[in-house]
Design a protein around this motif. Structure first.
Motif, PDB file in Angstrom:
ATOM      1  N   GLY A 126      60.274  31.529  14.509  1.00 38.89           N
ATOM      2  CA  GLY A 126      60.825  30.380  13.803  1.00 38.89           C
ATOM      3  C   GLY A 126      60.475  30.336  12.335  1.00 38.89           C
ATOM      4  N   ARG A 127      59.384  30.994  11.953  1.00 40.40           N
ATOM      5  CA  ARG A 127      58.986  30.971  10.539  1.00 40.40           C
ATOM      6  C   ARG A 127      59.937  31.765   9.657  1.00 40.40           C
ATOM      7  N   VAL A 169      70.688  27.429  12.345  1.00 44.21           N
ATOM      8  CA  VAL A 169      71.727  26.409  12.531  1.00 44.21           C
ATOM      9  C   VAL A 169      71.077  25.026  12.580  1.00 44.21           C
ATOM     10  N   SER A 170      71.801  24.059  12.066  1.00 50.03           N
ATOM     11  CA  SER A 170      71.475  22.640  12.200  1.00 50.03           C
ATOM     12  C   SER A 170      72.788  21.898  12.002  1.00 50.03           C
ATOM     13  N   VAL A 182      69.150  35.953  18.017  1.00 46.68           N
ATOM     14  CA  VAL A 182      68.095  35.003  17.650  1.00 46.68           C
ATOM     15  C   VAL A 182      68.726  33.837  16.911  1.00 46.68           C
ATOM     16  N   VAL A 183      68.742  32.678  17.534  1.00 47.67           N
ATOM     17  CA  VAL A 183      69.301  31.474  16.920  1.00 47.67           C
ATOM     18  C   VAL A 183      68.153  30.501  16.667  1.00 47.67           C
ATOM     19  N   LEU A 184      67.928  30.202  15.407  1.00 48.73           N
ATOM     20  CA  LEU A 184      66.889  29.243  15.018  1.00 48.73           C
ATOM     21  C   LEU A 184      67.545  27.872  14.954  1.00 48.73           C
ATOM     22  N   ALA A 185      67.568  27.194  16.093  1.00 47.90           N
ATOM     23  CA  ALA A 185      68.250  25.909  16.205  1.00 47.90           C
ATOM     24  C   ALA A 185      67.433  24.815  15.531  1.00 47.90           C
ATOM     25  N   GLY A 348      57.715  26.638  11.994  1.00 45.87           N
ATOM     26  CA  GLY A 348      58.844  26.927  11.120  1.00 45.87           C
ATOM     27  C   GLY A 348      60.081  26.088  11.345  1.00 45.87           C
ATOM     28  N   LEU A 349      60.142  25.354  12.437  1.00 49.41           N
ATOM     29  CA  LEU A 349      61.313  24.557  12.784  1.00 49.41           C
ATOM     30  C   LEU A 349      60.890  23.142  13.167  1.00 49.41           C
TER      31      LEU A 349
END
Length: 364
Positions: A126-127, A169-170, A182-185, A348-349
C-alpha cells in the motif's frame, strides 16, 4: 525487569494493532502479554528477547511466527479463527482464538524461537500509493516526463519497486494500468493532488533496491514470510500482496543484501533519466552513524544532478509533529528544499493532502 519490559511492549503493540484496524491481532497480543507476565508458553517462546527494544518488534515476530504456522497448515484448530486461512473472527468474542493460539505456541516452541530471529518484513504494498504520488510530483517539475531509474532503501522483497505496475483507485479517481493485479483501493481520502490526477503513467527503466536481509518473493519461504507478517484479519492487504507476488514472478527487481549507505555509493545520476531514491518507514531501523552516511550520499546525488540529469529523494517516514507522530510523504528535488507532499496511514492507504497552515508543513 526484562519481562515487565516485554509485557509493556506487547501491550503497546496491541494498542497499535487496534488503532490500525486489526482487532484479532490486538486481542491476541493482549492475552499474550498476560501470558508473558504469568510465565506461560509465550514467555518461553521469547526467551532471550525479553529486553529487546521496541523497534525489534518482538510482538510482531511472535504474531508472524504463529500466522506462518496457520497458513502453512500446521495449526488447523487455530486456522478456524483466522480469516486469512478461511476462518472467522468475531470482534464481539475477542478471546475465542486465544486457547488455540496459546496451544500452538506451546506445541511449536523450537520453530517459533527460530522464527523470532527474523526481523519483521511486511513489504507493505500500500505504501506504493505514496511513491507514485511522489513520482508524479517530480515529473511535474520537469519540462517533459522522463524514464525513471528507481532505487529503494530497505526494500525487503522489492515489491514496491514494481509500483508503476500498480493501480490506485478512489471515488472519481484512478491511476495506473487498468489490468493491474494490484489494486490500491481507497487510495485517497478526499481529492488527490492535481499533479497526480493529471499525471502520465510512469516508465520505469531500472529497478534496484537494498536490504540487509532481503526476502526472495519468488521462493516458497519468502512468500510465506511476507504473508505471515500481514495481520490475519486484513484480507485486502493479503490480496494486494498476492497480486504483487504474481508480478514479481515475471518482472525482476533485484535487491542487494547490503546497507543503505553502501548501496547509495554506487548510485549516479544519468542524462535523460529521472534518478529516484525512495524509502518508506525504514529509517528508524538504521543506526544513526549509517544514516549520516546516507544523508551525505543523498547530498552528493543532489549536487551532481541538473536539468538533463534530475534527481529526487522521496520518503514516507514518521515525523514528530506536536505530541504525536505523523506519516508524511516528503520530496527533495535536486538540491532544493524538502517539501511535504501528503500524509498517509502507516500502511499507505488512504493518503490525503495537508491543509494550509498545518504544522506538519513546517516540520522540515
Amino acid at each position: 525487569m526484562p519481562i515487565d519490559h516485554a509485557v509493556a511492549m506487547f501491550r503497546h503493540q496491541a494498542d497499535a494493532c487496534a488503532e490500525l484496524g486489526s482487532p484479532l491481532s490486538a486481542a491476541l497480543l493482549r492475552r499474550a502479554a498476560e501470558d508473558l507476565a504469568a510465565g506461560g508458553p509465550c514467555a518461553e517462546a521469547i526467551v532471550g528477547h525479553e529486553d529487546a527494544p521496541g523497534p525489534s518488534a518482538v510482538a510482531l515476530r511472535l504474531l508472524g511466527a504463529v500466522h506462518a504456522l496457520v497458513i502453512s497448515g500446521r495449526a488447523p484448530t487455530l486456522a478456524g479463527h483466522y480469516p486469512s486461512a478461511g476462518g472467522t473472527f468475531d470482534p464481539a468474542d475477542p478471546d475465542a482464538p486465544w486457547p488455540a493460539f496459546r496451544a500452538t505456541v506451546a506445541d511449536h516452541l523450537p520453530w517459533i524461537r527460530e522464527w523470532l530471529t527474523r526481523p519483521p518484513q511486511t513489504n507493505e504494498v500500500g505504501r506504493a500509493n505514496l511513491l507514485l504520488t511522489g513520482l508524479a510530483w517530480a515529473q511535474q517539475q520537469l519540462a517533459a516526463p522522463l524514464p525513471v531509474r528507481l532505487h529503494e532503501l530497505g526494500s525487503s522483497a522489492g515489491l514496491n519497486l514494481l509500483a508503476d505496475q500498480f493501480r490506485c483507485v478512489s471515488p472519481g479517481f484512478a491511476y495506473g494500468p487498468a489490468d493491474s493485479p494490484v489494486v490500491l483501493a481507497d487510495a485517497w481520502q478526499g481529492e488527490p493532488p492535481a499533479w497526480l490526477r493529471d499525471a502520465p503513467l510512469q516508465q520505469v527503466m531500472e529497478r534496484r533496491g537494498c536490504d540487509p536481509t532481503p526476502i526472495d518473493p519468488r521462493s516458497e519461504d519468502g512468500a510465506l514470510a511476507l504473508r505471515a507478517y500481514l495481520w490475519a484479519d486484513q484480507l485486502p492487504r493479503l490480496e494486494r500482496l498476492n497480486g504483487a507476488l504474481a508480478l514479481a514472478e515475471r518482472l525482476p527487481a533485484p535487491v542487494a543484501p547490503i546497507g543503505a549507505a553502501e548501496f547509495l555509493r554506487d548510485v549516479r545520476v544519468a542524462d535523460g533519466t529521472l534518478t529516484v531514491v525512495w524509502h518508506s518507514i525504514m529509517r528508524q531501523y538504521v543506526p544513526a552513524e549509517e544514516w549520516r552516511s546516507v544523508g551525505a550520499e543523498l547530498d552528493r546525488l543532489a549536487a551532481e544532478s541538473g536539468p538533463s540529469a534530475p534527481f529526487v529523494h522521496l520518503a514516507l517516514e514518521p515525523r514528530r509533529v506536536g505530541n504525536g507522530h505523523r506519516f508524511l510523504l516528503t520530496a527533495r528535488f535536486g538540491a532544493g528544499p524538502t517539501t511535504v507532499l501528503a500524509e498517509a496511514m502507516p500502511h499507505g492507504l488512504p493518503a490525503w493532502t495537508l491543509a494550509d497552515g498545518d504544522p506538519a508543513l513546517d516540520a522540515f
